[in-house]
Design an enzyme around this catalytic site. Sequence first.
Site, PDB file in Angstrom:
ATOM      1  N   HIS A   1      -3.657  -8.063   0.704  1.00 35.65           N
ATOM      2  CA  HIS A   1      -2.735  -7.181   0.129  1.00 35.65           C
ATOM      3  C   HIS A   1      -1.560  -7.701  -0.256  1.00 35.65           C
ATOM      4  CE1 HIS A   1      -4.868  -3.466   0.335  1.00 35.65           C
ATOM      5  NE2 HIS A   1      -5.147  -3.548   1.841  1.00 35.65           N
TER       6      HIS A   1
ATOM      7  N   HIS B   1      -7.157  -9.436   5.773  1.00 36.16           N
ATOM      8  CA  HIS B   1      -7.144  -8.393   4.807  1.00 36.16           C
ATOM      9  C   HIS B   1      -5.915  -7.887   4.563  1.00 36.16           C
ATOM     10  CE1 HIS B   1      -9.172  -4.177   3.691  1.00 36.16           C
ATOM     11  NE2 HIS B   1      -7.721  -3.990   3.723  1.00 36.16           N
ATOM     12  N   GLU B   2      -4.812  -7.769   5.391  1.00 32.98           N
ATOM     13  CA  GLU B   2      -3.577  -7.489   5.127  1.00 32.98           C
ATOM     14  C   GLU B   2      -2.883  -8.280   4.461  1.00 32.98           C
ATOM     15  OE1 GLU B   2      -3.123  -4.234   5.700  1.00 32.98           O
ATOM     16  OE2 GLU B   2      -4.719  -3.990   6.934  1.00 32.98           O
TER      17      GLU B   2
ATOM     18  N   GLN C   1       0.565  -1.234   0.020  1.00 35.15           N
ATOM     19  CA  GLN C   1       0.048   0.048  -0.005  1.00 35.15           C
ATOM     20  C   GLN C   1       0.884   1.339  -0.010  1.00 35.15           C
ATOM     21  OE1 GLN C   1      -2.690  -1.479   3.565  1.00 35.15           O
ATOM     22  NE2 GLN C   1      -4.184  -0.065   2.347  1.00 35.15           N
TER      23      GLN C   1
ATOM     24  N   CYS D   1     -10.728   0.180   3.431  1.00 32.17           N
ATOM     25  CA  CYS D   1      -9.309   0.141   3.174  1.00 32.17           C
ATOM     26  C   CYS D   1      -8.825   1.412   2.864  1.00 32.17           C
ATOM     27  CB  CYS D   1      -9.320  -0.858   1.846  1.00 32.17           C
ATOM     28  SG  CYS D   1      -7.666  -0.984   1.232  1.00 32.17           S
ATOM     29  N   LEU D   2      -7.526   1.659   3.225  1.00 32.48           N
ATOM     30  CA  LEU D   2      -6.872   2.984   3.176  1.00 32.48           C
ATOM     31  C   LEU D   2      -6.594   3.200   1.689  1.00 32.48           C
ATOM     32  CD1 LEU D   2      -4.591   2.825   6.360  1.00 32.48           C
ATOM     33  CD2 LEU D   2      -7.025   3.906   6.113  1.00 32.48           C
TER      34      LEU D   2
HETATM   35  O1  K1U Z   1      -5.351  -2.167   4.915  1.00 31.59           O
HETATM   36  C1  K1U Z   1      -6.041  -1.373   5.178  1.00 31.59           C
HETATM   37  O2  K1U Z   1      -6.393  -0.575   4.305  1.00 31.59           O
HETATM   38  C2  K1U Z   1      -6.276  -0.815   6.580  1.00 31.59           C
HETATM   39  C3  K1U Z   1      -7.678  -1.134   6.750  1.00 31.59           C
HETATM   40  C4  K1U Z   1      -7.908  -2.457   7.671  1.00 31.59           C
HETATM   41  C5  K1U Z   1      -9.187  -3.064   7.861  1.00 31.59           C
HETATM   42  C6  K1U Z   1     -10.233  -2.474   8.322  1.00 31.59           C
HETATM   43  C7  K1U Z   1     -11.405  -2.908   8.486  1.00 31.59           C
HETATM   44  C8  K1U Z   1     -11.543  -4.312   8.208  1.00 31.59           C
HETATM   45  C9  K1U Z   1     -10.422  -5.172   7.879  1.00 31.59           C
HETATM   46  C10 K1U Z   1      -9.178  -4.335   7.732  1.00 31.59           C
HETATM   47  C11 K1U Z   1      -8.260   0.130   7.729  1.00 31.59           C
HETATM   48  O3  K1U Z   1      -7.645   0.403   8.569  1.00 31.59           O
HETATM   49  S1  K1U Z   1      -9.625   1.016   7.157  1.00 31.59           S
HETATM   50  C12 K1U Z   1      -9.856   2.123   8.517  1.00 31.59           C
HETATM   51  C13 K1U Z   1     -10.500   1.469   9.555  1.00 31.59           C
HETATM   52  O4  K1U Z   1     -11.142   0.545   9.620  1.00 31.59           O
HETATM   53  C14 K1U Z   1     -10.713   2.258  10.667  1.00 31.59           C
HETATM   54  C15 K1U Z   1     -10.079   3.719  10.826  1.00 31.59           C
HETATM   55  C16 K1U Z   1     -10.215   4.268  12.189  1.00 31.59           C
HETATM   56  C17 K1U Z   1     -10.632   3.765  13.382  1.00 31.59           C
HETATM   57  C18 K1U Z   1     -11.134   2.515  13.201  1.00 31.59           C
HETATM   58  C19 K1U Z   1     -10.882   1.770  12.084  1.00 31.59           C
HETATM   59 ZN    ZN Z   2      -6.748  -2.580   2.689  1.00 33.03          ZN
END
Ligand code: K1U
Ligand code: ZN
Length: 173
Positions: free
Chosen positions: A141, A137-138, A51, A95-96
Amino acid sequence: MTIRPILIHPDPRLKTVAAPVGEITEEIRTLAEDMLQTMYDAPGIGLAAPQIGRSIRLLVMDCVKEEGATPRPLVLVDPEITWSSEEAATYEEGCLSIPDQYADVTRPAEVEVTWTDLEGKPQTERFTGLWATCVQHEIDHLDGKLFIDYLKPLKRQMITRKMAKLKRERARA
Ligand code: K1U
Ligand code: ZN
């Protein structure tokens, strides 16, 4: 520590299978620190090296979300899922690399993961709840897979078009 820019889907670097890290060098330790900083800044609960444009099997996560609770930053080098539960769980994932888009994804409710830590020591842990969802999820990626790949094609295309538009707008700004 440096906050690194996060790639936005669609990007071929997010669709590539990442290479093993192998030896843990100072460069890998610095990268892991930067990834944790980038994840907390976003904010997010996980981040994988692809990412931020590095095609290596390195991820960070911290699923402690409660205000005032002690953080638990984890750095996983060359992680592998060694066991998955029959039982499944559905979470609304984000997902970021796909900002402001959320969808329900069903995955194994529990997984056992082995990895190497930054001291080069092997680690094994069974993850449940949000931790289990996040680590899967990670690791996806690292295998060039995004949560939208679990959605119906029409919904996936709709999100991809929105993200392409967002990238065009950001490039113009
Ligand atoms: O991998 C990524 O893009 C990070 C993603 C991870 C994720 C989120 C939800 C379920 C599975 C995996 C994130 O962190 S998205 C942002 C998010 O979930 C969050 C942001 C602030 C506070 C709490 C959660
Ligand atoms: Zn993601």
